[in-house]
Motif scaffolding. Structure first.
Motif, short mmCIF file in Angstrom:
data_model
loop_
_atom_site.label_atom_id
_atom_site.label_comp_id
_atom_site.label_asym_id
_atom_site.label_seq_id
_atom_site.Cartn_x
_atom_site.Cartn_y
_atom_site.Cartn_z
N SER A 100 0.62 -1.16 0.12
CA SER A 100 -0.18 0.13 0.52
C SER A 100 0.31 1.06 -0.07
CB SER A 100 -1.21 0.34 1.62
OG SER A 100 -1.66 1.18 1.23
N ASP A 103 0.45 4.19 2.66
CA ASP A 103 0.67 3.60 3.74
C ASP A 103 2.11 4.01 3.94
OD1 ASP A 103 -2.64 3.91 4.87
OD2 ASP A 103 -2.39 2.25 3.30
N LEU A 104 2.47 4.07 2.76
CA LEU A 104 4.47 3.52 2.92
C LEU A 104 3.98 2.65 4.21
CD1 LEU A 104 5.12 7.38 4.36
CD2 LEU A 104 5.55 6.03 2.23
N ASP A 161 13.50 -1.07 13.92
CA ASP A 161 12.26 0.06 13.85
C ASP A 161 11.76 0.16 12.17
OD1 ASP A 161 13.98 1.79 16.35
OD2 ASP A 161 15.76 1.59 14.74
N LYS A 181 -0.62 -3.81 10.46
CA LYS A 181 0.05 -3.15 9.44
C LYS A 181 -0.46 -1.88 9.10
CE LYS A 181 0.73 -7.59 7.00
NZ LYS A 181 -0.34 -8.85 5.92
N VAL A 182 -0.02 -1.26 10.68
CA VAL A 182 -0.05 0.25 10.87
C VAL A 182 1.51 0.95 11.21
CG1 VAL A 182 -2.50 0.37 10.21
CG2 VAL A 182 -1.86 0.23 12.44
N VAL A 183 1.51 2.05 10.18
CA VAL A 183 2.62 2.22 11.70
C VAL A 183 2.76 2.74 12.80
CG1 VAL A 183 3.62 3.35 8.96
CG2 VAL A 183 2.47 4.89 10.44
N LYS A 184 1.43 2.86 13.35
CA LYS A 184 1.64 3.05 15.02
C LYS A 184 0.66 2.04 15.66
CE LYS A 184 0.58 7.19 16.95
NZ LYS A 184 0.55 8.86 16.80
N LYS A 211 7.15 -0.87 6.98
CA LYS A 211 7.31 0.80 7.04
C LYS A 211 8.21 1.43 5.76
CE LYS A 211 8.18 2.48 11.12
NZ LYS A 211 8.65 3.45 12.48
N ARG A 213 9.74 4.33 3.11
CA ARG A 213 10.35 6.09 3.12
C ARG A 213 10.05 6.32 1.47
NH1 ARG A 213 10.53 9.21 7.62
NH2 ARG A 213 9.32 8.15 8.49
N PRO A 214 9.86 7.10 0.71
CA PRO A 214 9.97 7.62 -0.10
C PRO A 214 11.30 7.71 -0.45
CG PRO A 214 9.41 9.56 1.03
CD PRO A 214 8.99 8.53 2.21
N ASN B 161 11.79 3.89 19.49
CA ASN B 161 13.00 3.48 18.59
C ASN B 161 13.89 4.53 18.71
OD1 ASN B 161 9.82 4.27 16.71
ND2 ASN B 161 10.58 2.43 15.97
N GLY B 242 7.06 12.20 -1.73
CA GLY B 242 8.14 11.68 -1.30
C GLY B 242 8.16 12.74 -0.40
N VAL B 342 -6.07 3.21 15.40
CA VAL B 342 -5.38 3.10 14.42
C VAL B 342 -5.78 3.23 13.04
CG1 VAL B 342 -2.86 3.16 13.16
CG2 VAL B 342 -3.19 2.95 14.98
N ARG B 345 -4.07 4.39 7.06
CA ARG B 345 -4.52 6.56 6.19
C ARG B 345 -4.86 6.16 4.87
NH1 ARG B 345 -1.97 9.25 3.85
NH2 ARG B 345 -0.50 7.98 3.72
N THR B 346 -4.45 5.76 4.22
CA THR B 346 -5.55 5.56 2.43
C THR B 346 -6.97 5.26 2.74
OG1 THR B 346 -4.35 3.33 2.24
CG2 THR B 346 -3.49 5.68 0.99
N GLY B 414 -3.10 3.24 19.46
CA GLY B 414 -1.51 3.44 18.94
C GLY B 414 -0.91 4.23 19.74
#
Lengths: 436, 509
Positions: A100, A103-104, A161, A181-184, A211, A213-214, B161, B242, B342, B345-346, B414
């Motif tokens: 996705s 959603d990165l 991480d 499968k969500v970043v948080k 996760k 990154r662009p 992190n 980006g 959570v 997001r899409t 979250g």
């Protein structure tokens, strides 16, 4: 189950085929992991999670041990203590299972290589910011089980991480999902972490969610040449500035002579990257140091070359500690490693000026194998500089003489975890510290 | 009651650092989640790792349940002594033990306040990244236990992190070092398990964290959108271009109305559906260009107005307006429940529609405050506990919202934690096998199961029971309503809030 009742690998292969329909064959262990025993093991390939579950079920039923692996590239990082009854490769499980871009987040099977994954991600302008010093055919699952990280950790963190969710087939036949499968996400224990760096001793990972990154819009690396002391000073100035290095390594190779190279990478947009380069140029000039700049694909190629040189050596030692102490110890590390290496030119060193992780890689001289502490010179250096030393990769006979020690209470806790998830010690026998 | 165990605790910490009289310990009956309370047997205030270890060893040997506590700002009841536990308060262990600016690490005691750490390192242009909205009061130890997040997680990550090593007192009093200040520690990642374990696996008494250099420059923009879908698409496109902003926060109209009635009046238009607060940071040479691209993307998605902050004061006002959103609900509703779901997001537009549907069905207003960058939703369900049945409806509406998040592939929490509040919802998210595996981990650390028991991980059978109880309540809630006691039980999750109290304790989110 007593050892003598174990079937021959060829018998296991036949029976496993009968029971599961999976193609299995007896092969010498050294074809799975070069340098290992020439005794046979039963090799089988999993193409799906269902295959993994079937093999684990069969092993459970017959009281056999199973070694899950990918390409076998990281088995040296915690080599199996004994030849396993079944060597289960997950290399054919190399699909991207969900992606996705918005959603990165991406999910992939463990047999995928970083290059295979990168091909899918870059089509959508994304990347996994993860650059472990590993051969091109190393699999994501193998890297995760070894818990390796690379220079990009300075900005993006390590795999612990980046990985947010796993599917894991446990020894008892259950399959669990960890995380989400969500970043948080903070629901329940962060079980994902338990399986990272566990060398496949707690379960067989069948899916990894990461996760992303662009892809950087611009790539630029600054290379500054000089003595370790002057580069350490430059490192401090950069660390104390508001610059944003994505990687910062002090590197030594046989062609460096007495000099080192401080490589400072930048993933920021072009205008910022140029400003960063200018700032480092001013600092370098101030210290009387010469500087080069590589951009775009040339910058990428420089880092890939460094990773490959580190990955291709038969011995790779990790030293870790505060970057200031680490960098200060590097000239002595060059000396110590050169005395252990054959040829001496094989020594390659990369010390993270922000991560505090250095790798000292070389081909070992035959003469050191028989010593009581083959890597003693490096171990002494580490102890003297208050650095921790971990043998990431080495021939089994060298590695066996340099086991890290764990505090009894922590070791006891880890043994209870192992006992809980794999009470019959069926998975990756002996790969973990303390013979777990 | 003073008994032999209290005497032993007093021997360890002294009379003045051991509270046991009911009127003294009453303040420790709950944390920021006030719907359930329990009187602690005693509250002790150790000052050293050694004291924590001796306390834990004594309590564990004598099978006396206990739990750790930081500032008590948690929103899910993780520090509530529901079983009459001994509360081990880390409030007095609030020292900054060491800072290594050259290598960017700090070692702190657990009771150190989050924002205090940032203040103590700011003279060297450093800061501690995780920034929960309660950062002016919450402690690093509490952040460690809850794996606290904040507004800058998308780019900078959450507590796990940033914590690299810790000294931890295990349930039985043994002290171990976990993690490594640099690199990776050999063995299983015990540190990774401990962060976010809500005080159920051990007590961190020394925490080593990464500190970061403050960004050279940042730019903050406020963008008004007529439609939520446009705001949502804007977020997607910014990331698609980006750009990883330091923060992207969203509020809907109802939340805007509430904060505009509070002390932080921004003057949001009353006819827009969504406002985005977008922050980019990095090198000074590049931030204007980045912000220009963000503004252009907003325009492409029919933004009504987009403004870039012209001063620190303006930026601070916008952030205060966002960070005080929970408390401001007191201005428009006597009570509210805050959820912490959570989603990928899409799928925002779709989930917001579902939330809207829940709101209509239950006849309750729901305000949405949202860490839009990372998909962390904070729906605020407004109700009036004086109206019979409304608290129960609000709890059930909240539960449905979480279910919608899980159905969309997300999580029930979250950053606020599970605690006691969401322990029933764990079964929505995890299978029985998955919960069993987590219970097994708990047993490895705490075989007696007496350290903060009943939090985070449902006990055997409990999740099934909760599921069944929930079904029964759903079928019969009109009848149950007539029994006041039952109503109180169902009101679990109701955050009772006095109007106008927002400035004191409820700066969360």
């Amino acid at each position: 189950m007593p050892l003598q009742s174990k079937p021959l690998p060829a018998e296991t292969a036949d029976a496993l085929y009968q029971a599961t329909g999976l193609r299995a064959r007896a092969v010498p262990m050294c074809t799975v992991h070069p340098g290992e025993s020439s005794k046979d093991t039963c090799a089988v390939e999993a193409e799906s999670e269902a295959d993994v579950i079937a093999v684990l079920a069969y092993a459970r039923e017959r009281g056999l041990t199973v070694l899950p692996y990918g390409s076998g590239r990281h088995l040296a990082y915690g080599p199996p203590a004994e030849v396993p009854d079944i060597a289960l490769t997950l290399r054919p499980m190399n699909r991207v299972t969900s992606f996705s871009p918005g959603d990165l987040v991406v999910s992939a099977e463990p047999g995928i290589t970083l290059a295979e994954l990168a091909a899918v991600l870059s089509e959508k302008g994304l990347m996994l910011p993860y650059d472990p010093p590993a051969p091109a055919d190393a699999t994501l699952g193998g890297l995760l089980s070894a818990g390796l990280s690379g220079p990009r950790r300075a900005l993006y963190g390590s795999l612990r991480d980046l990985a947010i969710s796993l599917r894991v087939a446990l020894a008892d036949g259950r399959v669990i999902r960890t995380g989400a499968k969500v970043v948080k996400n903070v629901a329940g224990y962060d079980m994902t972490k338990l399986f990272i760096g566990a060398c496949g001793t707690l379960g067989v990972v069948t899916e990894i969610t990461l996760k992303l990154r662009p892809l950087p819009m611009h790539r630029e690396t600054v290379l500054v040449r000089g003595s370790a002391a002057s580069l350490a000073e430059l490192r401090s100035r950069i660390a104390q500035s508001t610059l944003v290095p994505s990687r910062l390594e002090m590197v030594w190779g046989a062609d460096s002579g007495t000099d080192f190279v401080l490589a400072v990478d930048c993933d920021e947009p072009k205008r910022s990257a140029k400003a960063q380069t200018d700032a480092i140029r001013a600092m370098s000039r101030d210290l009387g140091l010469a500087m080069d700049v590589v951009e775009g694909e040339d910058a990428d190629a420089w880092w890939v070359d460094l990773a490959q040189r580190l990955a291709e050596r038969r011995v790779c030692i990790r030293l870790q500690g505060p970057p200031t102490s680490l960098l200060a110890a590097m000239p002595r590390a060059v000396e110590a490693a050169s005395a252990l290496a054959e040829p001496a030119e094989s020594v390659t060193i990369s010390a993270g000026g922000l991560t505090g992780v250095a790798r000292v890689a070389f081909h070992p001289a035959r003469a050191i194998f028989d010593r009581p502490a083959p890597l003693g010179a490096l171990a002494d250096l580490a102890a003297g500089a208050s650095l921790d030393m971990v043998v990431e990769r080495a021939p089994a006979e060298v590695r066996a003489k340099h086991q890290p020690t764990l505090a009894p209470a922590a070791l006891a806790l880890m043994q209870r975890l192992k006992q809980t998830f794999d009470p019959d010690h069926r998975l990756s026998p002996g790969r973990f510290w303390g013979g777990m | 009651m003073r008994d032999v165990h209290i005497d032993r605790l007093v021997e360890i910490v002294g009379e003045r650092r051991c509270l046991w009289r009911p009127h003294q310990v009453k303040a420790y009956a709950c944390d920021g989640y006030t719907a359930e309370e329990g009187l602690p047997r005693a509250v002790v205030f150790p000052e050293t790792t050694e004291e924590v270890s001796r306390i834990c060893r004594y309590l564990y040997e004598n099978d006396i349940p206990y739990l750790p506590r930081g500032a008590g700002t948690g929103l899910s009841g993780g520090a509530t002594p529901t079983g009459g536990e001994v509360v081990i308060s880390l409030a007095r262990m609030n020292k900054l033990l060491a800072v290594d600016f050259d290598n960017l690490r700090a070692v702190v005691q657990p009771g150190l306040v989050n924002l205090t750490l940032t203040r103590r390192v700011s003279h060297a242009d450093c800061y501690y990244a995780p920034d929960p909205s309660s950062q002016s009061v919450c402690t690093i130890g509490g952040n460690f236990a809850e794996n606290a997040g904040g507004s800058h997680c998308l780019k900078y990550g959450v507590t796990t992190n940033h914590v690299v090593a810790a000294k931890v007192v295990l349930p039985d009093g043994d002290v171990i070092d976990v993690g490594a200040p640099f690199g990776d520690a050999p063995g299983y990642d015990l540190l990774g398990l401990l962060v976010g374990s809500e005080g159920t696996l051990g007590i961190a008494t020394e925490i080593t964290v990464r500190i970061l250099k403050k960004p050279q420059a940042l730019r903050t923009a406020l963008a008004y959108f007529d439609r939520v879908a446009d705001a949502s698409d804007t977020v997607t496109d910014i990331i698609g271009a980006g750009i990883i902003p330091a923060a992207i926060e969203m509020m809907d109209q109802l939340a805007m109305q509430a904060v505009d009635k509070s002390n932080y009046h921004v003057g949001y238009p009353t006819d827009i559906e969504a406002v985005l607060l977008i922050e980019v940071d990095g090198l000074a040479a590049g931030v204007d260009e980045l912000m220009a691209r963000v503004v252009e993307i907003c325009r492409r998605h029919r933004v009504r107005e987009v403004r870039v902050a012209q001063s620190d004061a303006e930026r601070a006002l916008w952030w205060s307006s966002r960070k005080m959103a929970f408390g401001a609900m007191g201005r428009i509703s006597p009570d509210y429940i805050v959820q912490d779901g959570v989603i990928p997001r899409t799928r925002l537009t779709e989930v917001l529609q579902k939330i809207d549907e829940v709101s209509r069905r239950y006849g309750l207003k729901i305000a949405n405050v949202f860490h839009a960058g990372d998909g962390n939703l904070h729906p605020l369900i407004l109700y009036d506990s004086r109206v019979p049945g409304e608290a129960e409806r609000a709890v059930r509406a909240g539960s449905e919202v979480l279910r919608a998040c899980v159905d969309a592939g997300g999580s029930i929490t979250g950053e606020h934690g599970v605690g006691i509040e969401k322990i029933g919802e764990m079964a929505y998210m995890f299978s029985e096998d998955e919960i069993h595996a987590q219970r097994a981990v708990k047993s490895c650390f705490d075989p007696k199961g007496i350290v903060n028991a009943g939090k985070l991980i449902p006990l055997p059978g409990r999740c099934v029971e909760v599921k069944r109880a929930r079904e029964i309540i759903e079928e019969n809630w009109q009848i149950l309503n007539s029994f006041p006691d039952q109503a109180a039980v169902q009101a679990r999750g109701a955050f009772v809030q006095q109007p106008g109290r927002e400035a004191s304790t409820s700066a969360q989110g």
